[in-house]
Structures are given as structure tokens and as C-alpha cells.
Write a protein that holds these residues in place. Sequence first.
Motif, PDB file in Angstrom:
ATOM      1  N   TYR A  88      57.139   3.129 -54.713  1.00  0.00           N
ATOM      2  CA  TYR A  88      57.682   4.288 -55.411  1.00  0.00           C
ATOM      3  C   TYR A  88      58.753   5.003 -54.592  1.00  0.00           C
ATOM      4  N   ALA A  89      58.731   4.795 -53.265  1.00  0.00           N
ATOM      5  CA  ALA A  89      59.740   5.433 -52.427  1.00  0.00           C
ATOM      6  C   ALA A  89      61.076   4.710 -52.514  1.00  0.00           C
ATOM      7  N   TRP A 107      67.266  11.933 -44.492  1.00  0.00           N
ATOM      8  CA  TRP A 107      65.981  11.855 -45.179  1.00  0.00           C
ATOM      9  C   TRP A 107      66.032  12.680 -46.460  1.00  0.00           C
ATOM     10  N   VAL A 108      65.171  12.302 -47.378  1.00  0.00           N
ATOM     11  CA  VAL A 108      65.020  13.015 -48.646  1.00  0.00           C
ATOM     12  C   VAL A 108      63.533  13.167 -48.945  1.00  0.00           C
ATOM     13  N   ARG A 109      63.209  14.257 -49.629  1.00  0.00           N
ATOM     14  CA  ARG A 109      61.823  14.469 -50.043  1.00  0.00           C
ATOM     15  C   ARG A 109      61.820  14.798 -51.535  1.00  0.00           C
ATOM     16  N   TYR A 110      60.957  14.106 -52.283  1.00  0.00           N
ATOM     17  CA  TYR A 110      60.869  14.296 -53.726  1.00  0.00           C
ATOM     18  C   TYR A 110      59.494  14.819 -54.111  1.00  0.00           C
ATOM     19  N   GLU A 111      59.484  15.647 -55.119  1.00  0.00           N
ATOM     20  CA  GLU A 111      58.232  16.052 -55.748  1.00  0.00           C
ATOM     21  C   GLU A 111      57.965  15.096 -56.903  1.00  0.00           C
ATOM     22  N   PHE A 122      50.090  11.762 -56.024  1.00  0.00           N
ATOM     23  CA  PHE A 122      50.518  12.427 -54.796  1.00  0.00           C
ATOM     24  C   PHE A 122      51.555  13.474 -55.191  1.00  0.00           C
ATOM     25  N   GLN A 123      51.745  14.450 -54.318  1.00  0.00           N
ATOM     26  CA  GLN A 123      52.607  15.577 -54.681  1.00  0.00           C
ATOM     27  C   GLN A 123      54.056  15.360 -54.231  1.00  0.00           C
ATOM     28  N   THR A 124      54.239  14.931 -52.987  1.00  0.00           N
ATOM     29  CA  THR A 124      55.597  14.714 -52.494  1.00  0.00           C
ATOM     30  C   THR A 124      55.699  13.370 -51.784  1.00  0.00           C
ATOM     31  N   MET A 125      56.904  12.835 -51.782  1.00  0.00           N
ATOM     32  CA  MET A 125      57.198  11.574 -51.118  1.00  0.00           C
ATOM     33  C   MET A 125      58.481  11.732 -50.312  1.00  0.00           C
ATOM     34  N   GLU A 126      58.412  11.395 -49.034  1.00  0.00           N
ATOM     35  CA  GLU A 126      59.588  11.475 -48.173  1.00  0.00           C
ATOM     36  C   GLU A 126      60.023  10.075 -47.764  1.00  0.00           C
ATOM     37  N   ARG A 127      61.316   9.860 -47.782  1.00  0.00           N
ATOM     38  CA  ARG A 127      61.896   8.596 -47.355  1.00  0.00           C
ATOM     39  C   ARG A 127      62.991   8.905 -46.341  1.00  0.00           C
ATOM     40  N   SER A 258      60.562  12.286 -60.530  1.00  0.00           N
ATOM     41  CA  SER A 258      60.705  12.560 -59.102  1.00  0.00           C
ATOM     42  C   SER A 258      61.939  13.428 -58.910  1.00  0.00           C
ATOM     43  N   THR A 259      61.756  14.608 -58.346  1.00  0.00           N
ATOM     44  CA  THR A 259      62.854  15.566 -58.199  1.00  0.00           C
ATOM     45  C   THR A 259      63.040  15.935 -56.727  1.00  0.00           C
ATOM     46  N   LEU A 260      64.275  15.942 -56.280  1.00  0.00           N
ATOM     47  CA  LEU A 260      64.596  16.281 -54.898  1.00  0.00           C
ATOM     48  C   LEU A 260      64.189  17.718 -54.600  1.00  0.00           C
ATOM     49  N   VAL A 261      63.428  17.912 -53.505  1.00  0.00           N
ATOM     50  CA  VAL A 261      63.033  19.257 -53.114  1.00  0.00           C
ATOM     51  C   VAL A 261      63.607  19.660 -51.759  1.00  0.00           C
ATOM     52  N   GLU A 262      64.018  18.648 -50.953  1.00  0.00           N
ATOM     53  CA  GLU A 262      64.552  18.953 -49.631  1.00  0.00           C
ATOM     54  C   GLU A 262      65.219  17.701 -49.079  1.00  0.00           C
ATOM     55  N   TYR A 263      66.224  17.891 -48.214  1.00  0.00           N
ATOM     56  CA  TYR A 263      66.839  16.747 -47.548  1.00  0.00           C
ATOM     57  C   TYR A 263      67.464  17.211 -46.242  1.00  0.00           C
ATOM     58  N   GLY A 264      67.748  16.243 -45.339  1.00  0.00           N
ATOM     59  CA  GLY A 264      68.297  16.610 -44.047  1.00  0.00           C
ATOM     60  C   GLY A 264      68.867  15.422 -43.309  1.00  0.00           C
ATOM     61  N   THR A 265      69.227  15.647 -42.048  1.00  0.00           N
ATOM     62  CA  THR A 265      69.898  14.607 -41.258  1.00  0.00           C
ATOM     63  C   THR A 265      69.264  14.420 -39.881  1.00  0.00           C
TER      64      THR A 265
END
Length: 274
Positions: A88-89, A107-111, A122-127, A258-265
Motif C-alpha cells: 500500500y505504500a 519522505w511523505v506521510r499519508y492518512e 492503519f491510520q497513517t503510512m510513511e514512505r 490516502s491523503t498527504l498529511v505531512e512531508y519533508g526532506t
Amino acid sequence: MVCTRSNSAHASSLSAVVLAAVLATGLSGCFFVQEAAESTVGAATEAAGEEVGQAIGARVASAANLPTAGTAQWNQFMVSQAQVLFGYAFAANGMWPAEATYEEGEWVRYEFRTADGGEAGFQTMERAFLKTAGDGNEWWRVRAQQQEDAWVYEALINPERGEVVRLRSRDPEGNVGEVPVTERTVYRSPQRLTEESIEGATVGTEELDTPAGTFSTRKVEYTGGMGGGTVTWYLAEDVPGHVVRYRTQGNQGAAWVSTLVEYGTDATTTLGSY
């Protein structure tokens, strides 16, 4: 196949690493016995053709069933969970946009929710794309939050073969271990959609408000994909991997979003993988 914007010649996409029984569904593979792994991966990528939200919930195992760390049973449990989460990631309905590229550290994190707002296992998934090793293999992380439980996997992926060659994991109790890896048991690269196909499937543009910000997105939609049903992507170039939201609907109406909730570098190993 893994895609990066940097010096990798393999600009393909790393979509769902088979969430292990859901964990290894993506991170777009797993390690039981070969047959069992392939069966799980196939079931995960085809979940979109079923009642999708229920399928995700059914495949994510509970931490309450966690075997004793360091045993063969623990290894198998962590592999099956990885198959589901990786699936799913790294993929939606067995596919992922070809343009989904990452730089090291991004990186990205999805709800994850069902379309009606319900829970999806599961609630969130980070890749996260952590690092390119000296031999060209790539370190990626998949992290899933399930209520109070966090499942963390760091996988060394051969981008040419689309295979996990090494896997480290941390279970919700904090146990960290090297998980035995055999060929094509943890991750199976998704079908890579060409840019021409994506352009042909573009049905319009849409402004999306998400917890990570507001994005002007391109809406891309396919019907009757790898697992049947419909998959829709909302893409924006200023997001790592370009995916702001993706939605998969099964043949019988159920769907997960799956909706983006946060991302970074700033992603780096948290398991001492390198």
C-alpha cells in the motif's frame, strides 16, 4: 522499480511495498515461503477489486498477536506484515505513476481512511527514500501507525530487479531485528505507468486542501486496473513523489483514500541500517 530524481538511471516509481500481509503489499514483496509470499502480494495488489476498506482492515495484523522477538515465528510475522504495508505504500491497485520520483531524504506521510471516513486498518503510512548505497541499491523506509502501535521497516531495494535484498524492522514493542530475505518475498515493484498513459488518463485539475497544505493537482483516473475497480491519483510536482492523494474503489463500491498529511526532506535511518 524504484524511482529517484537524482543520479539514478532508473527513474521508475516505488509504489506500495506490499504491506506484508498488507505491509508487504507494497513500499509497491515479502519473505515467508516463496509461494506464500507471492500469494500475499497478489492478494494485496488486487484488494482494490474487493471491498477495499474491509480488505485493508482484514490484512493488517494486530500487535497483540506478535510472537516472541528473535524467533522464526517473529520473522514470519514481520515479513507478512511488511508485505501488506509495502504494497500500500508503493502501489495503488498494482500501479504507480512513472513520475513519482524522490530525492535522498525526502519522505511523505499519508492518512488512510475508507471513503466514508471510517478506519482502514492503519491510520497513517510513511514512505521515505533514505539513501543510495555505494553499489546502487537504495534504502527506503515504510512506517505504519496502527492506533498506538508503530511498525517500522527499512528495506534495501535493488532498483534494477525491483527486489528487497535486505530488511530491518522494529515492532510495536521496540524490538529491532534483521529479517531474513529471499528473492521477491517482501517487495514486488508495481506496474509503472508511462507518462503518455498518465497524460491520456488525466481528466482535469483540482485544488485540494490537505493537512500538508493546499495543492493545485492534476487528476488522473483509471477504470479496470490490475485488480479491477477504479484508481484515482491527484498529482502535484512540488510534493516528493508527486502524489497528494490517491483513491481506490472496489468493484462493489467500497473505497479507501490516502491523503498527504505531512512531508519533508530530512529522512535518515532510525534502525541503524547503514
